[in-house]
Design a protein around this motif. Structure first.
Motif, PDB file in Angstrom:
ATOM      1  N   GLY A 472       2.378  22.662 -60.100  1.00  0.00           N
ATOM      2  CA  GLY A 472       2.577  21.746 -58.985  1.00  0.00           C
ATOM      3  C   GLY A 472       3.657  20.728 -59.267  1.00  0.00           C
ATOM      4  N   THR A 473       3.746  20.265 -60.513  1.00  0.00           N
ATOM      5  CA  THR A 473       4.784  19.297 -60.874  1.00  0.00           C
ATOM      6  C   THR A 473       6.175  19.895 -60.689  1.00  0.00           C
ATOM      7  OG1 THR A 473       3.271  18.288 -62.474  1.00  0.00           O
ATOM      8  CG2 THR A 473       5.627  17.828 -62.732  1.00  0.00           C
ATOM      9  N   LEU A 474       6.346  21.134 -61.121  1.00  0.00           N
ATOM     10  CA  LEU A 474       7.642  21.804 -60.946  1.00  0.00           C
ATOM     11  C   LEU A 474       7.979  21.973 -59.467  1.00  0.00           C
ATOM     12  CD1 LEU A 474       7.457  24.556 -63.719  1.00  0.00           C
ATOM     13  CD2 LEU A 474       8.991  22.584 -63.662  1.00  0.00           C
ATOM     14  N   ALA A 475       6.996  22.382 -58.683  1.00  0.00           N
ATOM     15  CA  ALA A 475       7.245  22.558 -57.256  1.00  0.00           C
ATOM     16  C   ALA A 475       7.631  21.242 -56.590  1.00  0.00           C
ATOM     17  CB  ALA A 475       5.999  23.139 -56.587  1.00  0.00           C
ATOM     18  N   ALA A 480       9.360  20.542 -52.965  1.00  0.00           N
ATOM     19  CA  ALA A 480       8.262  21.003 -52.119  1.00  0.00           C
ATOM     20  C   ALA A 480       7.289  19.855 -51.842  1.00  0.00           C
ATOM     21  CB  ALA A 480       7.516  22.152 -52.800  1.00  0.00           C
ATOM     22  N   SER A 481       6.795  19.804 -50.639  1.00  0.00           N
ATOM     23  CA  SER A 481       5.795  18.792 -50.301  1.00  0.00           C
ATOM     24  C   SER A 481       4.462  19.157 -50.949  1.00  0.00           C
ATOM     25  CB  SER A 481       5.618  18.701 -48.787  1.00  0.00           C
ATOM     26  OG  SER A 481       5.061  19.909 -48.286  1.00  0.00           O
ATOM     27  N   ARG A 482       3.545  18.205 -50.937  1.00  0.00           N
ATOM     28  CA  ARG A 482       2.234  18.476 -51.526  1.00  0.00           C
ATOM     29  C   ARG A 482       1.494  19.555 -50.747  1.00  0.00           C
ATOM     30  NH1 ARG A 482       0.694  15.145 -55.508  1.00  0.00           N
ATOM     31  NH2 ARG A 482       2.008  13.325 -55.869  1.00  0.00           N
ATOM     32  N   LEU A 486       0.357  23.203 -52.177  1.00  0.00           N
ATOM     33  CA  LEU A 486      -1.016  23.694 -52.060  1.00  0.00           C
ATOM     34  C   LEU A 486      -1.046  25.091 -51.450  1.00  0.00           C
ATOM     35  CD1 LEU A 486      -4.136  23.302 -52.039  1.00  0.00           C
ATOM     36  CD2 LEU A 486      -3.846  22.253 -49.778  1.00  0.00           C
ATOM     37  N   LEU A 487      -0.329  25.265 -50.320  1.00  0.00           N
ATOM     38  CA  LEU A 487      -0.413  26.521 -49.580  1.00  0.00           C
ATOM     39  C   LEU A 487       0.344  27.657 -50.239  1.00  0.00           C
ATOM     40  CD1 LEU A 487      -0.005  25.086 -45.966  1.00  0.00           C
ATOM     41  CD2 LEU A 487      -2.114  25.837 -47.082  1.00  0.00           C
ATOM     42  N   ALA A 488       1.484  27.361 -50.845  1.00  0.00           N
ATOM     43  CA  ALA A 488       2.350  28.421 -51.365  1.00  0.00           C
ATOM     44  C   ALA A 488       2.124  28.727 -52.841  1.00  0.00           C
ATOM     45  CB  ALA A 488       3.822  28.042 -51.156  1.00  0.00           C
ATOM     46  N   ILE A 489       1.528  27.817 -53.578  1.00  0.00           N
ATOM     47  CA  ILE A 489       1.402  28.015 -55.021  1.00  0.00           C
ATOM     48  C   ILE A 489      -0.059  27.992 -55.465  1.00  0.00           C
ATOM     49  CG2 ILE A 489       1.986  27.086 -57.295  1.00  0.00           C
ATOM     50  CD1 ILE A 489       4.584  26.069 -56.113  1.00  0.00           C
TER      51      ILE A 489
END
Length: 577
Positions: A472-475, A480-482, A486-489
């Motif tokens: 999530g940190t990389l995204a 990328a938004s939060r 959430l949805l894509a990763i």
């Protein structure tokens, strides 16, 4: 990645939107029905129910309850079967873990847990009854060559007055549940490291596990053990199938009084329900005292320095393997017996197998199960979808806003599992009738949600919290938004545990008997209510067919949980495991 980008990607945002309120909403949906139900059960228990003429507080319902001829026996049965089933289930779980954790046999047992857990309590109870009854499969296999019986013996095995069959039926279903809870606790307790250190100090496997791992694991599974105790003391469907009937357990008798055409019996039913709560509280207090006594003895044993005796080690390992295999075999052989009876043609005692197999029962009664099957799937799917959505919202709110789970929140999560169902469902039924609720299906879905939600949360929470947040940190650092993260990763990476948690919730909903019966007011028929209703009849073929249909409704979501990730991520090997 710059320091400023990393800081922006990892800091907790200021709460906004509705997500921060998800934990409060979830707890409200779980606890409000329990609190309201208990209140509307307690009032009639003390004589207050204006709709039936009760306009003054009195202890008369409790006096009437104590005057019932079967009072002492019903209380004793509820107490002894609940404590015995819990103690035996916990002992078997500990023996399995102490003797076999980390071995190849234990890994095989882990793989068998999902099928064992997926079997509904009612189906497992019917299967066990078909095995141990005087004309059951075990007696047939041993007759006449070992027993000399050419007709079923006149023995009261199922529904025995001591509740032994009921206790065994509870044990074979609670052992897999406690094992599942213990498996989740092993990682948190660092069981492998503790056992390795004990072995390095010269302790044998079982002795080292009992002295170093058990104290840490038991702290993690204490609440599940309490939930098993509360459930075992107040269960209704299994008690109707395997328990005694004259008199029955207190919970079963409470349901009978609630269904009595004489509405004045609801006062006595409410008093019995409140007594059930008090019995559970007393049992929990006694169990807590027992924990303190065992802990003291355990500390003295650990301080003695004994490394374990080879004979004791062999006994622990043999008992763990034997009792674990026996529990699993009872469930699986019971299912096989159900299936065989559903296809049986003429089958006289003492033949081990029917003279012929036929689909006549399925052809004759199968269409009648289409309606209950559809109702079961609809209710379970709706309750599970709501539970998964609320659980995901709670866990994401916890992640985004740095909310740390506390012991108090865990106790609140277990509240619907610690309070006897009969105690607050009676009040909810009274409340629903007073409010003029007409849509039985929606009310049943809401009632199921109260019980499904804790299991879904407990099944998913560890996997969600163990997710590597660096993804999530990389995204976030890449823009990328939060929500997109959430949805894509996160959701795709956690699809398997999400589907598994949903399958567990679906299985819990399918197995709910009392919420469907009471809140549905008899207007909502599911496979579970249909199966339990057949308990008083003698048509084993119809019982076998209905119990198998109930089990199939539960197994399908588990199969989907295994298959969907492999299909969706067939080109991504890391996401298929």
């Amino acid at each position: 990645m710059t320091d400023s980008a990393l800081a922006a990607a990892t800091r907790h945002p200021r709460p906004r939107g509705l997500l921060p309120f998800a934990p409060a909403l979830t707890l409200t949906l779980m606890l409000l029905p329990v609190a309201a139900g208990l209140a509307f059960t307690a009032l009639p228990a003390f004589g207050w129910l204006p709709a039936l003429g009760g306009t003054a507080l009195t202890l008369q319902p409790f006096r009437d309850l104590a005057a019932w001829p079967g009072f002492g026996t019903a209380v004793r049965l509820s107490f002894t079967t609940g404590l015995a089933a819990t103690a035996m289930s916990l002992a078997i779980t500990i023996l399995i873990l102490a003797g076999w954790q980390g071995t190849r046999a234990f890994r095989a047992l882990e793989r068998a847990l999902s099928p064992l857990l997926s079997v509904p309590h009612a189906a497992a109870a019917f299967g066990l009854a078909f095995l141990i009854a005087p004309s059951g499969w075990i007696a047939r296999a041993l007759s006449p060559w070992a027993t000399g019986w050419d007709r079923p013996p006149d023995l009261l095995i199922v529904q025995d007055p001591g509740g032994l069959a009921l206790t065994l039926g509870l044990v074979v279903k609670e052992v897999p549940f406690l094992l599942l809870m213990a498996l989740a606790a092993l990682t948190q307790a660092r069981a492998t490291e503790r056992l390795t250190l004990a072995r390095a100090l010269g302790y044998r496997r079982a002795t080292g596990w009992l002295k170093t791992v058990l104290p840490a694991v038991y702290r993690q599974i204490r609440l599940p053990v309490y939930a098993v105790l509360a459930y075992s003391m107040s269960v209704v469907d299994v008690a109707l199938i395997l328990g005694p009937s004259t008199p029955p357990t207190l919970a079963v008798q409470t349901v009978r009084w609630m269904a009595d055409p004489d509405l004045s019996m609801r006062f006595q039913a409410a008093a019995a329900a409140m007594l059930q709560v008090m019995l559970v509280l007393v049992a929990l207090a006694l169990w807590r005292l027992g924990e303190a006594a065992v802990a003291g003895a355990g500390r003295r044993w650990a301080a003695s320095g004994g490394r374990g005796h080879p004979a004791a080690e062999a006994l622990v390992r043999g008992a763990g393997l034997g009792l674990g295999a026996l529990s699993a075999t009872a469930v699986l052989a019971g299912l096989a017996s159900l299936g065989l009876w559903s296809l049986a043609g003429p089958w006289s005692f003492p033949d081990s197998l029917p003279q012929a197999l036929t689909l006549r029962t399925w052809e004759r009664h199968g269409p009648d199960l289409a309606g209950p099957f559809a109702e079961t799937v609809l209710i379970a799917a709706a309750a599970t979808a709501a539970a998964v959505a609320l659980t995901l919202a709670c866990l994401e709110a916890e992640h985004r806003h740095g909310i740390s789970p506390s012991t108090r929140s865990l106790w609140l999560l277990y509240t619907p599992l610690l309070v006897p169902q009969v105690a607050f469902l009676l009040g909810l039924q009274t409340l629903a009738l007073g409010a003029g609720a007409r849509d039985g299906r929606l009310a049943v879905i809401a009632a199921h949600l109260v019980f499904v939600l804790p299991y879904v949360f407990l099944s998913l929470a560890d996997a969600w919290r163990a997710w590597d947040a660096r993804h999530g940190t990389l995204a976030r650092a890449l823009g990328a938004s939060r929500n997109r993260t959430l949805l894509a990763i996160r959701l795709p990476m956690l699809l398997r545990p999400i589907l598994t948690a949903a399958a567990v919730g679906f299985a819990v909903s399918v197995g709910q008997y009392l919420p469907t019966l009471l809140i549905g007011g008899g207007r909502v028929g599911t496979l579970t209510t249909e199966a339990v209703a057949l308990a008083s009849g003698g048509d084993r073929r119809l019982i076998g067919m209905t119990a198998l249909a109930q089990t199939a409704a539960v197994l399908l979501p588990f199969a989907l949980a295994l298959a969907l990730p492999r299909i969706l991520f067939r080109n991504r090997r890391g996401l298929r495991v």
